[in-house]
Design an enzyme around this catalytic site. Structure first.
Site, PDB file in Angstrom:
ATOM      1  N   GLU A 139      18.277 -45.150   7.187  1.00 44.83           N
ATOM      2  CA  GLU A 139      19.689 -45.417   7.446  1.00 44.83           C
ATOM      3  C   GLU A 139      19.952 -46.886   7.120  1.00 44.83           C
ATOM      4  OE1 GLU A 139      21.185 -43.345  10.721  1.00 44.83           O
ATOM      5  OE2 GLU A 139      23.150 -44.271  10.661  1.00 44.83           O
ATOM      6  N   GLU A 195      18.860 -48.091  20.543  1.00 52.41           N
ATOM      7  CA  GLU A 195      20.111 -47.415  20.166  1.00 52.41           C
ATOM      8  C   GLU A 195      20.671 -46.602  21.336  1.00 52.41           C
ATOM      9  OE1 GLU A 195      19.544 -44.561  17.064  1.00 52.41           O
ATOM     10  OE2 GLU A 195      21.669 -44.601  16.521  1.00 52.41           O
TER      11      GLU A 195
HETATM   12  C1  RAM Z   1      24.638 -43.667  13.840  1.00 52.66           C
HETATM   13  C2  RAM Z   1      24.221 -44.967  14.443  1.00 52.66           C
HETATM   14  C3  RAM Z   1      25.169 -46.075  14.150  1.00 52.66           C
HETATM   15  C4  RAM Z   1      26.577 -45.652  14.455  1.00 52.66           C
HETATM   16  C5  RAM Z   1      26.936 -44.380  13.737  1.00 52.66           C
HETATM   17  C6  RAM Z   1      28.297 -43.850  14.086  1.00 52.66           C
HETATM   18  O1  RAM Z   1      24.360 -43.631  12.510  1.00 52.66           O
HETATM   19  O2  RAM Z   1      24.142 -44.776  15.832  1.00 52.66           O
HETATM   20  O3  RAM Z   1      24.793 -47.160  14.917  1.00 52.66           O
HETATM   21  O4  RAM Z   1      27.477 -46.664  14.109  1.00 52.66           O
HETATM   22  O5  RAM Z   1      25.994 -43.384  14.051  1.00 52.66           O
END
Ligand code: RAM
Length: 879
Positions: free
Chosen positions: A468, A745
């Protein structure tokens, strides 16, 4: 003025003003003096030509207090032009002048695409495999006449490149040229290579890999996002004593070959086959006749931009703390710190063909490497040794997020001295510190600093490890205030905001991540995304507040207004977002199911309405700064109407939230959406809600950063402390108590039993929830900007019985500001440093009238009021 020292003048937001893109760069300077009340009353700027060709220029004495981002006073720079800049100042009584500052040399890059004579060239690589492609060696031989005065190498790439000149690596940057919205903005770098160049034959080399341009990118297995051909564009420019200039660059005489890097990918890792190294390939005398001719690669030079901030570099070394043998018998190195970078290994002599492998992970799960959260980003490196004696190796075209490294195939017994981690990120100047007497809060703060390092790698990313690593706009939106306190982010983020504007859709919508690489086919269709798209307005505003740079507002103005217009269009006539659809909302609310992070306690429409009001208000304020009265009135009206809609839809007349949740109250209070008569009640209800939630986090990405401020600003500081010091999940300190060394996260990225959260989206290095550090800086320690660039400071600490002391310092545009409080029983002693040329408002925690002070060192004392003195609220159960 003997006690005054002037720092060298700084140029825009550059750390090294070499090859800059501004023809008339703005100038800033810091006066260092302990003299109480000192402020600048006048300055003189001197701009000279170090080569003595252009006549010196001076402004003469200018009566002005300005010293931050002052307009370039002399004739604009042309491409490659150099000047020396110095300043001297006068004090508050007109006393002075001071001595001149040490001169700063500023040098322009190529301000006009026509100044490029090189053409981009590239290799013809074999068909792609699945784990990354080989890197290519490219070389060109150029003749340089004698009498060299100075030499510059400018370079960019489709891909990432390490530059070589006459057998040496050029500069210290890595992952050059970084990641921008390549199809509209391609950054080039400039290096001083005067010491490497010589009269006669010179060999320029480029070691070129896929990087962001052609490698794997994003979470749905994409590659070749920007194109399927890598290429390099570079130009060596040598100035001679007689005033002539030699310019030679990449062209079709260059040749290429495959080298030792047989596989290089940012996500997947790198393989280096030392047996394939070509000694001397980057120096004269090497026989490249068997190499292949390069192809010219189409490259629109109008996209080229100079850097606005520092490059990505190796910034520190972390040594292993332990070498473990896992239950399955694997050898795993523990670095003691989750970090971003790569390993450097020192091999003993070993037979040719020995293969040493590295696998990287952020955590151990049940004693073994926990790689599941990496998804397709395998983060695996490999070296094949050549049997030619001991050597050192560090991959050069990949980067990993890790604390643990599994090592296979090591020749002999692995010892801690054999390897170290090299930390890599955008080389921003550190500007902010925080410390306090609570070791867990301290560690929380340190974790925020590490997550900043790990996720400011050219682009501000959500995470640095899995497939990502994208510039999610919402994450930066909430984190920008914290990052901008800890580091000088203005240069890097100015560039990123230019990418954001370049990536904005024609209707003004902002993509969910920048640089944008298209829409994930698996994601629901996104409209204007509250909190994410608002990066377009709120990040420039944060940078303005923190750096004092109104130019950022001017540059982003079309982007800011286009975003709010697009957002208002989604809100519809009634400003209530009733047309529906999906939105991230208060993403990753602590109560959301692991696989449905959008299922927050509050509906996304509530969050969107609040954010629309906030962004419209900020754009109205920006319009005022820029002197656009009509726009200020228009957006102020939108903000008012949206605020009214929020109240009508989501609040009772008394200020009680229709969806009782921390986020609902925090948005209403922090975004100033309440009527004066509702505010106190809403604050009390928020405090009650936090108590009902057991002093646990009860919010997601967008609510969490606001809750403590909303409590403190409505007189419920003790409740904010209850949240801050909670150790059970969900809380900020739960990860710390689980041994986290970065911000996670999810509140429970690691479950209490040591297993990794089963959700498919679990990062251990994600700064969004670390945005609470801004509260630690501004409120716990009490060091906040009260006017752009900290020209005025607000010192309003929030001491607690739970702590003995807290302190913060920040290198403001005017110099060092610091606050430190010490508690002895209920007695608080406060020490404040107010930088020269600034003032401060001191708000003591005893509720007394604010005190105005000028520059200098100040001490205050007071007694904590009863509520704070009582410590934790009665309902608070921390353990
Ligand atoms: C995931 C991650 C990221 C967030 C998006 C919406 O990819 O948690 O941090 O901003 O979702």
């Amino acid at each position: 003025m003997t006690s005054l020292h002037l720092d060298p003048v700084t140029i825009e937001h550059h750390r090294e003003p070499l090859g800059i893109g501004e023809a008339a760069p703005r100038l800033s300077w810091v006066a260092r003096t302990a003299e109480a009340g000192w402020r600048q009353s006048a300055y003189e700027l001197r701009v000279t030509d170090p080569d003595g060709v252009t006549a010196p220029f001076t402004t003469g004495r200018v009566v002005s207090a300005d010293q931050v981002l002052v307009s370039w006073p002399a004739a604009p720079l042309g491409s490659r032009e150099r000047r020396e800049v110095a300043v001297r100042v006068w004090g508050p009584e007109g006393d002075g002048p001071s001595a001149w500052s040490e001169p700063t040399v500023v040098e322009a890059g190529l301000l006009d695409p026509g100044a490029w004579e090189a053409v981009m060239v590239g290799p013809r690589l074999p068909e792609p495999g699945t784990e990354g492609e080989p890197a290519a060696l490219l070389r060109g031989s150029v003749a340089v006449p004698a009498d060299i005065v100075r030499a510059r190498l400018r370079a960019t790439a489709h891909g990432i490149v390490t530059l070589h000149l006459n057998g040496s690596v050029v500069g210290e940057d890595v992952l050059t040229p970084g990641w921008t919205t390549y199809d509209r903005r391609l950054r080039y770098a400039t290096y001083d290579v005067t010491d490497l160049v010589r009269a006669g034959e010179n060999v320029v080399g480029a070691h070129l890999a896929d990087g962001w341009y052609r490698g794997y990118l994003g979470f749905w297995g994409q590659r070749d996002v920007y194109g399927d051909r890598t290429g390099v564009l570079l130009q060596l420019e040598v100035d001679h004593a007689d005033g002539t200039r030699t310019i030679v660059g990449t062209d079709e005489t260059w040749r290429w070959a495959l080298g030792p890097v047989t596989r290089a990918d940012l996500y997947k890792g790198e393989t280096h086959d030392a047996r394939r190294e070509l000694a001397g390939w980057d120096a004269p005398g090497f026989d490249a006749s068997a190499w292949e001719a390069v192809d010219a690669i189409p490259c629109d030079l109008t996209r080229l931009v100079a850097p606005t901030g520092p490059a990505v570099r190796r910034t520190r070394i972390v040594h292993p703390v332990e070498i473990l043998t896992t239950p399955s018998g694997a050898t795993v190195v523990d670095l003691g710190q989750n970090l971003v970078g790569r390993m450097r290994l020192r091999f003993p002599d070993a037979p040719a063909g020995t293969v040493v492998g590295l696998r990287h992970a952020e955590v151990l799960e049940h004693g073994e490497l926990g790689t599941r959260p990496l998804r397709a980003a395998t983060q695996a490196d490999e070296i094949v040794l050549d049997g030619r004696g001991p050597r050192e190796w560090e991959p050069q075209f990949t980067i990993h997020g890790f604390r643990y490294v599994e090592v296979t195939g090591w020749p002999g017994t692995l010892a801690a001295e054999d390897l170290e981690a090299v930390v890599i990120h955008t080389d921003m100047r550190r500007t902010g510190t925080f410390a306090c007497s609570d070791p867990l809060l301290d560690r929380l703060h340190e974790n925020v600093v590490w997550s900043t390092r790990g996720n400011f790698v050219d682009v501000p990313t959500d995470c640095p490890q899995r497939d990502e690593r994208l510039g999610w706009t919402g994450d930066l939106q909430v984190f920008a205030p914290t990052a901008s306190f800890l580091f000088d982010t203005a240069g890097m983020l100015t560039g990123w905001l230019a990418d954001l504007a370049a990536d904005q859709a024609p209707d003004g919508n902002v993509p969910p991540y920048v640089p944008f690489m298209g829409t994930d086919p698996h994601m629901p269709p996104l409209g204007a995304e509250a909190g994410w798209g608002d990066a377009a307005t709120l990040v420039p505003w944060t940078l303005y507040e923190r750096s004092g740079d109104a130019g950022i507002l001017a540059a982003q103005w079309p982007s800011m207004t286009a975003w709010v217009d697009a957002f208002a269009a989604r809100a519809g006539e009634r400003l209530d977002f009733s047309s529906g659809g999906f939105s991230f909302g208060d993403w990753l609310d602590a109560s959301a199911p692991d696989d449905q992070p959008w299922k927050a306690r509050v509906p996304w429409q509530l969050v969107s309405t609040a954010y629309l009001a906030r962004s419209a208000r900020v754009v109205a304020s920006a319009a005022e700064v820029l002197g656009d009265d009509a726009a200020a009135a228009r957006y102020a009206d939108l903000a008012e109407r949206t605020g009214a809609r929020f109240r009508a839809e989501y609040l009772t007349a008394s200020g009680r939230a229709a969806y009782p949740a921390q986020t609902a109250y925090a948005l209403a209070i922090a975004f100033d959406l309440l009527l004066p008569e509702q505010r106190e009640h809403a604050g009390a209800l928020l405090a009650e809600q936090v108590a009902v939630d057991g002093f646990h986090i009860g919010s997601g990405f967008l609510g969490t950063p606001l809750v403590c401020d909303a409590l403190a600003d409505t007189g419920h500081g003790a409740t904010a402390w209850g949240l801050l010091l909670q150790k059970a999940c969900p809380s900020w300190l739960y990860p710390v108590s689980m041994g986290a060394t970065t911000i996670w996260e999810r509140w429970n990225s690691m479950l209490e039993d040591g297993s990794i959260n089963p959700g498919g989206m679990t990062s251990f290095n994600h700064y969004a929830f670390g945005s609470v550090a801004d509260f630690l800086h501004r409120r716990v320690a009490g060091l906040a900007p009260a006017a752009p660039g900290y020209r005025r400071i607000r010192v309003a600490p929030l001491p607690s019985r739970e702590l003995d002391w807290a302190e913060a310092s920040h290198e403001t545009p005017y110099g060092t500001a610091s606050v430190c409080w010490d508690r002895d029983g209920s007695a608080i002693a406060l020490a404040v440093t107010v930088p020269p040329s600034t003032t401060a408002e001191i708000v003591l925690p005893d509720g007394s009238e604010p005190i105005e002070v000028a520059a200098g060192e100040h001490r205050f004392a007071c007694v904590l009021p009863v509520e704070e003195a009582a410590g934790r609220p009665a309902e608070f159960v921390a353990d």
